[in-house]
Design an enzyme around this catalytic site. Structure first.
Site, PDB file in Angstrom:
ATOM      1  N   ARG A  67      52.609  43.758  53.463  1.00  0.00           N
ATOM      2  CA  ARG A  67      52.485  44.755  52.392  1.00  0.00           C
ATOM      3  C   ARG A  67      51.192  45.554  52.501  1.00  0.00           C
ATOM      4  O   ARG A  67      51.095  46.661  51.960  1.00  0.00           O
ATOM      5  CB  ARG A  67      52.639  44.086  51.017  1.00  0.00           C
ATOM      6  N   GLU A 126      47.946  30.582  50.158  1.00  0.00           N
ATOM      7  CA  GLU A 126      48.366  29.928  48.910  1.00  0.00           C
ATOM      8  C   GLU A 126      49.586  29.042  49.163  1.00  0.00           C
ATOM      9  O   GLU A 126      49.746  28.000  48.547  1.00  0.00           O
ATOM     10  CB  GLU A 126      48.681  31.006  47.866  1.00  0.00           C
TER      11      GLU A 126
HETATM   12  P1  AMP Z   1      45.606  34.601  50.309  1.00  0.00           P
HETATM   13  O1  AMP Z   1      45.333  34.437  51.780  1.00  0.00           O
HETATM   14  O2  AMP Z   1      45.800  33.295  49.628  1.00  0.00           O
HETATM   15  O3  AMP Z   1      44.572  35.475  49.637  1.00  0.00           O
HETATM   16  O4  AMP Z   1      47.022  35.285  50.197  1.00  0.00           O
HETATM   17  C1  AMP Z   1      47.123  36.636  50.287  1.00  0.00           C
HETATM   18  C2  AMP Z   1      48.418  37.078  50.932  1.00  0.00           C
HETATM   19  O5  AMP Z   1      49.566  36.348  50.496  1.00  0.00           O
HETATM   20  C3  AMP Z   1      48.647  38.514  50.573  1.00  0.00           C
HETATM   21  O6  AMP Z   1      48.968  39.214  51.774  1.00  0.00           O
HETATM   22  C4  AMP Z   1      49.787  38.523  49.599  1.00  0.00           C
HETATM   23  O7  AMP Z   1      50.720  39.474  49.972  1.00  0.00           O
HETATM   24  C5  AMP Z   1      50.403  37.126  49.650  1.00  0.00           C
HETATM   25  N1  AMP Z   1      50.432  36.444  48.341  1.00  0.00           N
HETATM   26  C6  AMP Z   1      49.770  35.299  48.013  1.00  0.00           C
HETATM   27  N2  AMP Z   1      50.009  34.917  46.764  1.00  0.00           N
HETATM   28  C7  AMP Z   1      50.836  35.846  46.242  1.00  0.00           C
HETATM   29  C8  AMP Z   1      51.435  36.025  44.953  1.00  0.00           C
HETATM   30  N3  AMP Z   1      51.240  35.164  43.950  1.00  0.00           N
HETATM   31  N4  AMP Z   1      52.212  37.114  44.768  1.00  0.00           N
HETATM   32  C9  AMP Z   1      52.426  37.996  45.778  1.00  0.00           C
HETATM   33  N5  AMP Z   1      51.898  37.882  47.002  1.00  0.00           N
HETATM   34  C10 AMP Z   1      51.114  36.818  47.248  1.00  0.00           C
END
Ligand code: AMP
Length: 176
Positions: free
Chosen positions: A64, A101
């Site tokens: 995205r 996550e």
């Molecule tokens: P992080 O590495 O944990 O900061 O995760 C970020 C990536 O995971 C981003 O590219 C987001 O598109 C996706 N992502 C993580 N958690 C969510 C969420 N709750 N809703 C939508 N996208 C998420």
């Protein structure tokens, strides 16, 4: 951005519980992308986070981050560079592992995508734990780029993702 614009953007984001697995509240941005006015508003907001700063390259994070990143690059007159999930880039790459996550992953950048000391704006749709963005920052610095800011459309503040991004300038449009 004006508070009325922020409210309209926030109202368009769809919360999807338990996607892609139980316990995750997924922030679905497709209703924003599907509305020409809201999409333009979001892209303008992200571009404004670096107002008055020279940007040579916008790096967008798979997947995205490509949608917002390419549009922001176009608005700023900067080049666009994709950071992709492992195995998708055809040329010589740098690679970095990270945890997110939900799960583990590896991302790559073309070694020649950013020149030494070029000014880079990193864009992604959402900051959760910060693992993805931290890995992206390592990749960019490993090929000599200078990150001037990391800008997200959405920040999930309760996950403290900013802490993993160190002293970098972190900008967000909407926080939850
Ligand atoms: P992080 O590495 O944990 O900061 O995760 C970020 C990536 O995971 C981003 O590219 C987001 O598109 C996706 N992502 C993580 N958690 C969510 C969420 N709750 N809703 C939508 N996208 C998420």
């Amino acid at each position: 951005m004006q508070s009325e614009e922020l409210q309209r953007l926030s109202a368009a984001i769809r919360d999807v519980p338990d996607f892609p697995e139980p316990g995750i509240l997924f922030k679905d941005i497709t209703p924003v992308l599907g509305d020409g006015e809201l999409f333009a508003m979001a892209v303008r907001g992200l571009a404004e986070t670096v107002h008055g700063t020279i940007v040579d390259k916008v790096v967008g994070i798979d997947a995205r981050g490509f949608i917002f990143g390419a549009a922001v690059a176009n608005l700023l007159g900067a080049g666009f560079v994709p950071i992709r999930k492992k195995g998708k880039l055809p040329w010589a790459t740098e690679i970095e592992s990270y945890s997110l996550e939900y799960g583990e992953a590896e991302i790559e950048i073309h070694k020649d995508a950013v020149l030494k000391d070029e000014k880079v704006l990193v864009i992604d749709d959402l900051l959760a734990t910060g693992g993805t963005a931290a890995a992206a920052l390592k990749l960019i610095s490993s090929i000599g780029g200078k990150v001037i800011a990391v800008s997200f459309f959405i920040e999930l503040t309760f996950l403290n993702g900013r802490e993993r991004l160190g002293a970098n300038r972190v900008e967000t449009i909407l926080s939850y």
